[in-house]
Design an enzyme around this catalytic site. Structure first.
Site, mmCIF file in Angstrom:
data_model
loop_
_atom_site.group_PDB
_atom_site.id
_atom_site.type_symbol
_atom_site.label_atom_id
_atom_site.label_comp_id
_atom_site.label_asym_id
_atom_site.label_seq_id
_atom_site.Cartn_x
_atom_site.Cartn_y
_atom_site.Cartn_z
ATOM 1 N N LYS A 192 68.261 39.587 81.198
ATOM 2 C CA LYS A 192 68.517 39.898 82.625
ATOM 3 C C LYS A 192 68.307 38.342 83.033
ATOM 4 C CE LYS A 192 67.384 40.191 86.090
ATOM 5 N NZ LYS A 192 67.346 38.763 87.562
ATOM 6 N N GLY A 245 60.768 31.510 84.969
ATOM 7 C CA GLY A 245 60.528 31.939 86.456
ATOM 8 C C GLY A 245 59.173 31.560 86.494
ATOM 9 N N GLU A 267 56.641 31.217 80.333
ATOM 10 C CA GLU A 267 57.445 29.646 81.006
ATOM 11 C C GLU A 267 57.352 30.082 82.199
ATOM 12 O OE1 GLU A 267 58.635 28.171 78.270
ATOM 13 O OE2 GLU A 267 58.051 28.920 76.890
ATOM 14 N N CYS A 301 62.071 23.489 86.024
ATOM 15 C CA CYS A 301 60.374 23.275 86.179
ATOM 16 C C CYS A 301 59.430 21.982 85.201
ATOM 17 C CB CYS A 301 59.988 24.352 84.879
ATOM 18 S SG CYS A 301 61.146 24.391 83.198
ATOM 19 N N GLU A 401 54.318 23.644 94.285
ATOM 20 C CA GLU A 401 55.781 23.013 93.228
ATOM 21 C C GLU A 401 56.640 23.793 93.938
ATOM 22 O OE1 GLU A 401 57.583 25.946 90.573
ATOM 23 O OE2 GLU A 401 58.230 24.307 89.043
#
Ligand code: NAD
Length: 497
Positions: A192, A245, A267, A301, A401
């Protein structure tokens, strides 16, 4: 510039799109419409306009894709020996290389990233398929010394149907770093992609079919996280999930996985430190720090989003960084931009909100700190390259973040304070250090909590190096042989002889 590359850029700039883009889910070896018939638009972040539509999937489409992947698990795929699986992956690697210009231009249109970065991503995908092609027949188990009356050994078996949930910042490379090892291991997949960036994953699925993958082995369902993603991770027909994500969504996925005790690799995000010591090669540090935060407009990331600089060199380094950041011209990824756009208006607002909160709290903004007015950049979604001084270890700019081109700066008195600062967030994805003192560099590598450490070159490595996080950055590893073992289950066999 190859003529094909030039033609694709010209077509994309002139028409705002490319002819022949995929538009359906890829299920059981062919493109199909959503069961509901619904479609959704994909936008070019460089000009803010839609350039393609794809099927908008939901639980019914996921059911069909999982059924195809389960059936394929006991079809011809299961009878192919590992070397034959490797040959399919190698053919795929060559086909991607042949079509790299098209993959890169589509990736730029969908994600916004500069074409040179997209080309780097595609080259990495070519390499990833070649790497796992070679690894397919080298998945050894062990044999155990149990004494003269027994033989004990372990066998690596494919985990079954693997689900991949992919974010929008590295659409093709993130999909590939899951798909290639899963296929090498003998799994089947339902992928997806992010709703913002489905196109290159759909192209990859079609290409793999052409490379010889049997029908149903790789299925791709486009759609939102709420409709398609949540149905996939909650599906009882899934044996493994790799989720890439945000932390918040990762926590939801983990809860869903618990229901059926589905195996999981997470992750997630990061707030990764780049330590610069007074004895560094300053030119290398300047280049490294800038790349670590402004590559892909900071939407990485593993971005080096916290600069931790030793006091003795802080002023010189910051002067150089600010000067260079101010030269980065925002622009469309297919043009001559110094920095590309933010992927969506929602992400642009999030980035701006972080910096506005910091401004209101009294943080000193050394450069940048604002949205580029759309009329100045062809209607796209751009944020100025920004460098901000942190107010202390608890500053939200240090702890949260941002996922945009915003570098937070922490000035520390010495090496020990740099190590303490590097470890003082809830994330632990990557960490970098610039120094000529290799003893300090290695002490840092041991002392820092991170999935990977870079010494004197940020983002060094490639597909051979395992990649993943600790703490809130997640668990499990992609890439390398560790990434391949994520898609295997270990069986112990003991025989009495
Ligand atoms: P996100 O969590 O919003 O979305 C990621 C994916 O999850 C998308 O495909 C989305 O559709 C899907 N999703 C959303 N809700 C879902 C649900 N309930 N169930 C299942 N799937 C769902 O993240 P994002 O904003 O797209 O991506 C940015 C984040 O990803 C950042 O935090 C970044 O650090 C992280 N990231 C991590 C890595 C890594 O390797 N560690 C790589 C890239 C991005």
């Amino acid at each position: 510039m190859t003529s094909e590359r030039a033609q694709l850029i010209e077509e994309a700039m002139r028409t705002g799109t490319l002819a022949g883009l995929p538009g359906g889910h890829f299920i059981n070896g062919r493109f199909v419409d959503a069961v509901s018939g619904r479609r959704m638009e994909s936008f070019d972040p460089g000009n803010g306009k839609p350039f393609a539509t794809v099927a908008a999937g939901n639980a019914e489409d996921i059911d069909r894709a999982v059924a195809a992947a389960r059936a394929a698990l006991s079809g011809p795929w299961s009878r192919l020996n590992p070397a034959a699986r490797g040959e399919i992956l190698m053919r795929a690697s060559r086909l991607i290389a042949e079509r790299s210009a098209r993959f890169a231009v589509v990736e730029t249109l969908d994600s916004g990233k500069r074409l040179s970065e997209a080309e780097g991503d595609v080259a990495g995908v070519v390499r990833a398929f070649a790497y796992y092609a070679g690894a397919a027949d080298k998945l050894y188990g062990d044999s155990m010394p149990l004494g003269s009356d027994h033989i004990g050994l372990t066998i690596e078996e494919p985990v079954g149907v693997a689900a991949q949930i992919v974010p929008w910042n590295y659409p093709l490379s993130t999909a590939a770093r899951g798909i290639a090892p899963a296929l090498a291991a003998g799994c089947t997949l339902v992928v997806k992609p992010a709703e913002q960036t489905p196109l290159t994953t759909l192209m990859l699925a079609e290409l793999l079919q052409e490379a010889g993958l049997p029908e149903g082995v790789l299925n791709v369902v486009s759609g939102t996280g709420a409709e398609a993603g949540s149905a996939l991770v909650a599906h009882p027909g899934i044996d493994h999930i790799t989720f890439t994500g945000s932390v918040a969504t990762g926590q939801r996925v983990m809860r869903a996985a618990a229901e059926h005790v589905t195996r999981l690799v997470l992750e997630l995000g990061g707030k990764s430190p780049v330590v610069v010591l007074g004895d560094c090669d300053l030119d290398a540090a300047v280049d490294g720090v800038l790349e670590a935060i402004f590559e892909n407009a900071g939407q990485i990331c593993s971005a080096g989003s916290r600069l931790i600089v030793e006091q003795t060199i802080a002023e010189r380094l910051l002067d150089r960084l600010v000067g260079r950041a101010e030269l980065l011209r925002p622009g469309h990824g297919l043009g001559e931009a110094g920095i590309g756009p933010i992927n969506s208006p929602a992400q642009l607002s999030r980035v701006a909100a972080h910096v506005e909160r910091a401004r209101a709290a009294g943080n000193r903004i050394l450069t940048g700190g604002g949205i580029v007015p759309p009329e100045d950049c062809g209607g796209g979604w751009f944020y100025r390259p920004t460098i901000v001084l942190a107010r202390g270890a608890d500053d939200p700019l240090v702890q949260e973040e941002i996922f945009g081109p915003v570098l937070t700066v922490q000035i520390v008195p010495d090496f020990e304070a740099a190590v303490t600062a590097a470890n003082a967030t809830s994330f632990a994805l990557v960490a970098g250090i610039y120094t000529r003192d290799h003893a300090k560099a290695w002490r840092f590598a041991r002392a820092v909590d991170a999935g990977q450490v870079y010494i004197n070159e940020f983002f060094a490595g490639g597909v051979a190096m395992p990649f993943g996080g600790n703490r809130k950055s997640g668990f499990g590893r992609a890439k390398g042989m560790a990434g391949l073992r994520s898609y295997c289950k270990l069986k112990s066999v003991v025989a009495r002889i």
